[in-house]
Design a protein around this motif. Structure first.
Motif, mmCIF file in Angstrom:
data_model
loop_
_atom_site.group_PDB
_atom_site.id
_atom_site.type_symbol
_atom_site.label_atom_id
_atom_site.label_comp_id
_atom_site.label_asym_id
_atom_site.label_seq_id
_atom_site.Cartn_x
_atom_site.Cartn_y
_atom_site.Cartn_z
ATOM 1 N N LEU A 25 26.276 77.462 10.935
ATOM 2 C CA LEU A 25 27.627 78.013 10.837
ATOM 3 C C LEU A 25 27.623 79.453 10.310
ATOM 4 O O LEU A 25 28.584 80.197 10.520
ATOM 5 N N SER A 109 35.828 80.538 10.159
ATOM 6 C CA SER A 109 34.772 81.176 10.944
ATOM 7 C C SER A 109 34.222 82.400 10.216
ATOM 8 O O SER A 109 34.858 82.946 9.300
ATOM 9 N N LYS A 285 42.258 75.426 2.860
ATOM 10 C CA LYS A 285 41.997 76.524 3.790
ATOM 11 C C LYS A 285 43.245 77.382 3.963
ATOM 12 O O LYS A 285 43.178 78.622 3.918
ATOM 13 N N VAL A 311 36.415 75.467 11.857
ATOM 14 C CA VAL A 311 35.767 76.758 12.072
ATOM 15 C C VAL A 311 36.058 77.286 13.467
ATOM 16 O O VAL A 311 36.379 78.471 13.645
#
Length: 315
Positions: A25, A109, A285, A311
């Protein structure tokens, strides 16, 4: 204009399949990845991990720091972090350095992370913590016998009780003798989460002060939460802290290091794949957290799909 690069500094000692997922990631042209693997990990495991991660890192530079035998609550925790910071010297001029654990995962991301830090140059992202002033100060005021021994060193309840009793006796004796090894340094002691995102100037100060860090903290307890914020105080850098409020340990509170860590349900709590936990991570988030910890994908494999979905939704 050339995009500024980031350094991810990861401390890990187990759950290497999850570490592989984490690194996948982070794999991005603007990132280099530095990893410290506990010296207790066997050489054959370490070699396999290196090979696996080299296959994963198709875009990022991958580096492994010198390995330290890490013990919870001991100076070796600071030492492993210093090894990671030192490993970056001479490789590149990084814009931000993100110290995370192998149990962390991003909630967004890399594009979102880079955009966020591009808009916040020179800020320090620390989680300032609640503290019992006397108890925190006594971590460094006294020199402890065998600080690498803690309740986490033993499985036996009897031995755990024994080490607690021993530490209480140490503290009591030092109090009676009015010992204070820290007062000579004439710097306000700081206290914050050890997981941070900091700029190059702060990393340079850390590396310039490695001898001082050793002198102050090598015989202390639970010192990894103290050395960076203490340097912030020493060099009058408090105004650089992006979120300087003291964390209250309540759900959905914005944590200054932008890592959503649940201290109110555990030490810390391990996120599960329950709907309640996944909804809370989504809310975290939305509140601005870029990472969360801690995770255990072996026990809760469905979390992997959740993280991938979150993401990828930012791309």
């Amino acid at each position: 204009m050339v995009a500024k690069k980031h350094a991810y500094l990861i401390i890990a000692h187990h759950q290497f399949e999850q570490l592989n997922f984490l690194v996948s990631l982070l794999n991005h042209e603007r990132n280099d990845i530095y990893i410290h693997i506990d010296a207790k990990v066997k050489d054959d495991q370490f070699c396999k991990l290196q090979a696996d991660l080299k296959r994963i890192c198709t875009k990022s530079g991958l580096y492994f720091s010198e390995r330290v035998d890490v013990h919870w609550g001991d100076y070796s925790q600071i030492e492993s972090e210093l090894k990671l910071f030192q490993a970056t010297v001479g490789i590149d001029e990084y814009y931000y350095y993100h110290l995370i654990s192998g149990s962390d995962l991003p909630l967004v991301s890399q594009k979102v992370i880079h955009q966020f830090f591009d808009k916040n140059p020179g800020k320090l992202f620390l989680t300032m913590a609640n503290k019992d002033q006397r108890a925190i100060y006594e971590r460094v005021a006294y020199h402890y016998i065998k600080p690498q021994l803690s309740v986490r060193s033993f499985r036996s309840k009897t031995l755990k009780k024994g080490i607690r009793f021993f530490r209480k006796c140490e503290v009591r004796i030092n109090r009676i003798l009015k010992i204070d090894h820290y007062k000579q340094f004439d710097t306000e002691l700081g206290y914050a989460s050890n997981w941070v995102s900091i700029d190059k100037k702060m990393v340079d100060l850390i590396l310039e002060n490695t001898k001082l860090i050793y002198t102050i903290f090598s015989k202390s307890l639970l010192c990894d939460e103290l050395f960076i914020p203490t340097l912030v105080n020493k060099y009058n850098l408090k105004e650089k802290i992006a979120y300087d409020h003291i964390m209250s340990n309540v759900p959905l509170e914005l944590q200054g290091n932008l890592r959503y860590i649940n201290w109110w349900d555990g030490t810390p709590y391990t996120w599960t794949d329950s709907d309640k936990d996944l909804q809370e991570l989504k809310a975290a988030k939305k509140a601005g957290h870029l990472f969360a910890r801690k995770f255990d994908l072996e026990r809760y494999p469905k979390v992997k799909d959740f993280i991938l979905s979150e993401v990828n939704s930012d791309l």
